[in-house]
Design a protein around this motif. Structure first.
Motif: not given
Length: 392
Positions: A201-203, A236-240, A258-266, A281-287
């Protein structure tokens, strides 16, 4: 005499809501649980989530393959027809006294049609709701008309089921099943979640689920492109991501994610998180971002913000934690800015979930346990003539 209660499930999200109910039925001495798994549960493309059902200790009595390798409207219609044939055979073999279904999926519609023709009573969860941007809306109301018992999440939804002509004494206000699921889980802490996801997870962190809007033509890919363009701008946003359902045009959205994830390490993506990881995951993300019903029905219990994109969930009751926006890059970006604003974050502490505070599972099991199984499936239309006082 033990009565056979057959729970039918076709998706990961639906099973997450039904699993506690299934356990409750299994534990009742006067009830025998039967389970039918179908739809996305049996598809490698969607994570073979029937394995989660078995890992939870349930025996799957029948697995009904009904998805064909097409997400066009023709393919979906053919899947529904195949499902109807297979459910007819399965119900004839299992001979349940009652089937239990949730929601509005086309797989469930096929199951209920087969049950209706076989004169097997149906208990339907989460009827009376509206999703005006998807054909699920019409399927849900159709399922209501073929069901004998109705378990609804809010008083507004109870009134709507009665408005459809159902007898008021068969429509039970129990609250949302998702709230029970949240309260029953011991969620993963941040380190355990990161280890389970194999993703740090990120900032800042967002959970994204975007399904096709099935009543709009040729817009699924366009809307997803706008969403991904907005997410690509975030710093500075990680995406799940959790993948879309097996609806019309769902596969093109999966390819885009899948294409987006392959192009973005976050970013990372999962066919299925499973109930524990999803709620953790809901409990630990911002929204959460997207157009899933969970953003309206479950996420408010965490006092986290939901960005609800487009019309798919139009008509559902919403908590103050829901930010509605158009499916455009500009509108989504503005909604994300609002999500992170100090004023919005401060107000989240006061949010209440309109779908209740829990207790639905016990109420449903108590009602099913006392159901008179020799009652006819014949129903009488409840006419609303004078005033709303007739509904009370």
């Amino acid at each position: 005499m033990s009565h056979k209660i057959c729970v039918i499930t076709g998706t990961r999200a639906e099973y997450g809501l039904l699993s506690l109910l299934m356990k409750g039925i299994q534990d009742k001495p006067d009830l025998t649980l039967q389970v039918i798994a179908t739809g996305m549960h049996l598809s490698p493309e969607f994570g073979l989530t029937y394995l989660e059902i078995e890992n939870d200790g349930f025996v799957i009595d029948r697995k009904i393959e009904m998805l064909i390798s097409s997400d066009t409207y023709v393919g979906i219609a053919k899947s529904m027809g195949l499902g109807l044939i297979c459910f007819a055979d399965a119900l004839n073999e299992l001979k349940p006294d009652l089937i239990v279904v949730l929601g509005d999926r086309f797989e469930i519609f096929s199951a209920v049609v087969a049950s209706f023709v076989a004169r097997i009573p149906v208990a339907h969860m989460h009827g009376g709701e509206l999703t005006e941007g998807a054909f699920d809306d019409a399927l849900r109301h159709s399922i209501t008309k073929m069901s004998q018992l109705h378990f609804v999440a809010t008083e507004e939804y109870r009134q709507r089921v009665i408005q459809l002509g159902e007898q008021p004494d068969r429509v039970f206000l129990v609250g949302g099943l998702g709230v029970d699921s949240i309260k029953s889980q011991k969620l993963l802490d941040r380190a355990a979640l990161e280890d389970s996801l194999d993703f740090m997870l990120g900032p800042k962190n967002l959970l994204i689920t975007f399904h096709p809007v099935t009543l709009e033509i040729a817009t699924a890919a366009e809307q997803m492109a706008e969403l991904l363009a907005s997410l690509a701008e975030l710093q500075e946003t990680h995406l799940i991501f959790t993948m879309p359902n097996a609806d019309t045009d769902g596969r093109v959205l999966i390819e885009m994610v899948n294409h987006f994830v392959s192009q973005h390490s976050n970013a990372c993506a999962f066919a299925s998180l499973g109930q524990l990881r999803y709620l953790s995951t809901i409990a630990h993300v911002d929204g959460v971002v997207g157009n899933s019903s969970s953003g309206l029905a479950e996420v408010p219990s965490f006092r986290k913000g939901t960005i609800n994109i487009g019309d798919r969930q139009r008509g559902r009751l919403q908590a103050a934690s829901v930010i509605n926006c158009k499916p455009s890059r500009k509108s989504i970006s503005s909604a994300i800015d609002k999500l992170y604003s100090l004023e919005f974050q401060k107000d989240l502490s006061k949010v209440t979930n309109p779908y209740g505070e829990g207790g639905a599972i016990k109420k449903i099991i108590d009602i099913i346990s006392n159901y008179t199984f020799d009652e006819t499936v014949k129903k009488f239309f409840h006419d609303i003539i004078a005033s709303n006082s007739d509904l009370k």
